[in-house]
Design a protein around this motif. Sequence first.
Motif, PDB file in Angstrom:
ATOM      1  N   ALA A  81       0.834  -1.208   0.000  1.00  0.00           N
ATOM      2  CA  ALA A  81       0.000   0.000   0.000  1.00  0.00           C
ATOM      3  C   ALA A  81       0.868   1.257   0.000  1.00  0.00           C
ATOM      4  CB  ALA A  81      -0.940  -0.016   1.197  1.00  0.00           C
ATOM      5  N   VAL A  82       1.940   1.249   0.785  1.00  0.00           N
ATOM      6  CA  VAL A  82       2.860   2.398   0.816  1.00  0.00           C
ATOM      7  C   VAL A  82       3.441   2.638  -0.576  1.00  0.00           C
ATOM      8  CG1 VAL A  82       5.096   3.196   1.713  1.00  0.00           C
ATOM      9  CG2 VAL A  82       3.416   2.195   3.271  1.00  0.00           C
ATOM     10  N   LYS A  83       3.866   1.563  -1.251  1.00  0.00           N
ATOM     11  CA  LYS A  83       4.426   1.691  -2.606  1.00  0.00           C
ATOM     12  C   LYS A  83       3.404   2.269  -3.576  1.00  0.00           C
ATOM     13  CE  LYS A  83       7.569  -2.235  -2.276  1.00  0.00           C
ATOM     14  NZ  LYS A  83       7.795  -3.612  -2.723  1.00  0.00           N
ATOM     15  N   ARG A  84       2.165   1.794  -3.485  1.00  0.00           N
ATOM     16  CA  ARG A  84       1.129   2.258  -4.412  1.00  0.00           C
ATOM     17  C   ARG A  84       0.754   3.719  -4.173  1.00  0.00           C
ATOM     18  NH1 ARG A  84      -2.776  -2.534  -6.336  1.00  0.00           N
ATOM     19  NH2 ARG A  84      -1.206  -4.184  -6.404  1.00  0.00           N
ATOM     20  N   LEU A  85       0.833   4.188  -2.945  1.00  0.00           N
ATOM     21  CA  LEU A  85       0.510   5.583  -2.652  1.00  0.00           C
ATOM     22  C   LEU A  85       1.672   6.518  -2.955  1.00  0.00           C
ATOM     23  CD1 LEU A  85      -1.486   5.301   0.690  1.00  0.00           C
ATOM     24  CD2 LEU A  85      -2.366   5.959  -1.549  1.00  0.00           C
ATOM     25  N   ALA A 108     -10.202  -5.772  -6.056  1.00  0.00           N
ATOM     26  CA  ALA A 108      -9.221  -4.699  -6.217  1.00  0.00           C
ATOM     27  C   ALA A 108      -8.401  -4.530  -4.937  1.00  0.00           C
ATOM     28  CB  ALA A 108      -9.927  -3.385  -6.546  1.00  0.00           C
ATOM     29  N   PHE A 109      -7.183  -4.035  -5.121  1.00  0.00           N
ATOM     30  CA  PHE A 109      -6.308  -3.689  -4.006  1.00  0.00           C
ATOM     31  C   PHE A 109      -6.565  -2.226  -3.663  1.00  0.00           C
ATOM     32  CE2 PHE A 109      -2.575  -2.206  -1.836  1.00  0.00           C
ATOM     33  CZ  PHE A 109      -2.123  -3.302  -1.120  1.00  0.00           C
ATOM     34  N   TYR A 110      -6.719  -1.937  -2.379  1.00  0.00           N
ATOM     35  CA  TYR A 110      -6.899  -0.565  -1.931  1.00  0.00           C
ATOM     36  C   TYR A 110      -5.747  -0.177  -1.019  1.00  0.00           C
ATOM     37  CZ  TYR A 110     -11.649   0.026  -3.644  1.00  0.00           C
ATOM     38  OH  TYR A 110     -12.743   0.175  -4.464  1.00  0.00           O
ATOM     39  N   ALA A 111      -5.191   0.997  -1.272  1.00  0.00           N
ATOM     40  CA  ALA A 111      -4.174   1.583  -0.403  1.00  0.00           C
ATOM     41  C   ALA A 111      -4.807   2.826   0.214  1.00  0.00           C
ATOM     42  CB  ALA A 111      -2.940   1.956  -1.207  1.00  0.00           C
ATOM     43  N   VAL A 112      -4.827   2.887   1.542  1.00  0.00           N
ATOM     44  CA  VAL A 112      -5.507   3.977   2.237  1.00  0.00           C
ATOM     45  C   VAL A 112      -4.549   4.605   3.248  1.00  0.00           C
ATOM     46  CG1 VAL A 112      -7.475   4.609   3.684  1.00  0.00           C
ATOM     47  CG2 VAL A 112      -7.702   2.737   2.031  1.00  0.00           C
ATOM     48  N   GLU A 142      -6.267  -6.058   0.483  1.00  0.00           N
ATOM     49  CA  GLU A 142      -5.972  -6.867  -0.692  1.00  0.00           C
ATOM     50  C   GLU A 142      -7.226  -7.593  -1.154  1.00  0.00           C
ATOM     51  OE1 GLU A 142      -1.979  -9.198  -1.745  1.00  0.00           O
ATOM     52  OE2 GLU A 142      -3.034  -9.998  -0.008  1.00  0.00           O
ATOM     53  N   ASP A 143      -7.455  -7.590  -2.461  1.00  0.00           N
ATOM     54  CA  ASP A 143      -8.570  -8.322  -3.070  1.00  0.00           C
ATOM     55  C   ASP A 143      -9.918  -7.981  -2.453  1.00  0.00           C
ATOM     56  OD1 ASP A 143      -6.860  -9.649  -4.847  1.00  0.00           O
ATOM     57  OD2 ASP A 143      -6.442 -11.224  -3.387  1.00  0.00           O
ATOM     58  N   ALA A 144     -10.220  -6.680  -2.331  1.00  0.00           N
ATOM     59  CA  ALA A 144     -11.544  -6.274  -1.857  1.00  0.00           C
ATOM     60  C   ALA A 144     -12.565  -6.776  -2.875  1.00  0.00           C
ATOM     61  CB  ALA A 144     -11.618  -4.757  -1.727  1.00  0.00           C
ATOM     62  N   PRO A 145     -13.554  -7.561  -2.440  1.00  0.00           N
ATOM     63  CA  PRO A 145     -14.496  -8.165  -3.383  1.00  0.00           C
ATOM     64  C   PRO A 145     -15.377  -7.128  -4.072  1.00  0.00           C
ATOM     65  CG  PRO A 145     -15.055  -8.745  -1.120  1.00  0.00           C
ATOM     66  CD  PRO A 145     -13.813  -7.930  -1.071  1.00  0.00           C
ATOM     67  N   PRO A 146     -15.779  -7.413  -5.293  1.00  0.00           N
ATOM     68  CA  PRO A 146     -16.614  -6.471  -6.033  1.00  0.00           C
ATOM     69  C   PRO A 146     -17.974  -6.263  -5.359  1.00  0.00           C
ATOM     70  CG  PRO A 146     -16.234  -8.475  -7.317  1.00  0.00           C
ATOM     71  CD  PRO A 146     -15.480  -8.605  -6.052  1.00  0.00           C
ATOM     72  N   ASP A 147     -18.407  -5.016  -5.363  1.00  0.00           N
ATOM     73  CA  ASP A 147     -19.725  -4.639  -4.863  1.00  0.00           C
ATOM     74  C   ASP A 147     -19.962  -5.070  -3.405  1.00  0.00           C
ATOM     75  OD1 ASP A 147     -21.892  -3.108  -5.473  1.00  0.00           O
ATOM     76  OD2 ASP A 147     -23.135  -4.792  -6.115  1.00  0.00           O
ATOM     77  N   ARG A 148     -18.895  -5.088  -2.596  1.00  0.00           N
ATOM     78  CA  ARG A 148     -18.983  -5.478  -1.187  1.00  0.00           C
ATOM     79  C   ARG A 148     -18.187  -4.486  -0.353  1.00  0.00           C
ATOM     80  NH1 ARG A 148     -18.901 -11.181  -0.152  1.00  0.00           N
ATOM     81  NH2 ARG A 148     -19.165 -10.557   2.015  1.00  0.00           N
ATOM     82  N   GLN A 179      -5.633   9.882   1.778  1.00  0.00           N
ATOM     83  CA  GLN A 179      -5.503   9.405   0.397  1.00  0.00           C
ATOM     84  C   GLN A 179      -6.099   7.997   0.324  1.00  0.00           C
ATOM     85  OE1 GLN A 179      -1.194   9.592  -0.287  1.00  0.00           O
ATOM     86  NE2 GLN A 179      -1.627  10.957  -2.002  1.00  0.00           N
ATOM     87  N   ALA A 180      -6.630   7.668  -0.840  1.00  0.00           N
ATOM     88  CA  ALA A 180      -7.105   6.310  -1.082  1.00  0.00           C
ATOM     89  C   ALA A 180      -6.956   6.018  -2.565  1.00  0.00           C
ATOM     90  CB  ALA A 180      -8.551   6.136  -0.652  1.00  0.00           C
ATOM     91  N   GLU A 181      -6.316   4.913  -2.872  1.00  0.00           N
ATOM     92  CA  GLU A 181      -6.052   4.549  -4.266  1.00  0.00           C
ATOM     93  C   GLU A 181      -6.497   3.108  -4.495  1.00  0.00           C
ATOM     94  OE1 GLU A 181      -4.437   5.402  -8.142  1.00  0.00           O
ATOM     95  OE2 GLU A 181      -4.917   6.701  -6.448  1.00  0.00           O
ATOM     96  N   ARG A 182      -7.271   2.925  -5.546  1.00  0.00           N
ATOM     97  CA  ARG A 182      -7.698   1.584  -5.957  1.00  0.00           C
ATOM     98  C   ARG A 182      -6.827   1.197  -7.140  1.00  0.00           C
ATOM     99  NH1 ARG A 182     -12.729   2.656  -7.014  1.00  0.00           N
ATOM    100  NH2 ARG A 182     -12.317   3.141  -9.200  1.00  0.00           N
ATOM    101  N   GLY A 183      -6.276   0.001  -7.092  1.00  0.00           N
ATOM    102  CA  GLY A 183      -5.405  -0.381  -8.199  1.00  0.00           C
ATOM    103  C   GLY A 183      -5.442  -1.844  -8.497  1.00  0.00           C
TER     104      GLY A 183
END
Length: 190
Positions: A89-93, A134-138, A158-164, A186-190
């Motif tokens: 997450a740190v790398k992605r942000l 999706a992976f989320y970095a917050v 990691e792997d946040a399920p779709p529509d959940r 900050q919040a990034e979906r990747g």
Amino acid sequence: MKAHPLSRRARVLVPAVAAALLAATTAACDSDTTSEGTSDSVRTLTPEHSEHDESPSEEQSPGTQQSPRTQQSFAASVSAETERVRQEAVKRLDGVEGRGNAVADVSVSGLPVAASEEVRSARVRVTNPTDEPAFYAVKVEFVDAEDKVLDTVVVGVEDAPPDRTVDAQANSRKAAGVKAFPRVAQAERG
């Protein structure tokens, strides 16, 4: 003082569930099995018996009592996995400009604390509106009443399920003992 009956069951149930998950994960990862259905690479060792001891004790089955070493190893592996996801997450942000592409997908709220607690915690809720995991970095900031940033904590989901919606927790030692409020920086979906 009498212990609550659920607390004893929870102490017995948690190691049993962890062992079942570990066994299921091991079985899923290794499909090379013998004709009896057991994996050639899986070995179960207990302190009382070595791999070569052919006479197992009838008094104690492997699932009835977890050794402290096993519980510590499991906790260490969970901690290592959490740190790996946080580092990702740190790398992605790192290269994200502004607040990121997923601020609308994330909410944060402070968890109740006692005056004696050494950690201030926040509940991070991530709702993935896409049709794929999706992976989320917050990045969560803990701020005081004057809006001064006391601490910044990065959490990965990691792997946040779709529509959940899934929950994570952000913990700060620097904001402990102070009336602090968490907010999404900050919040990034990747």
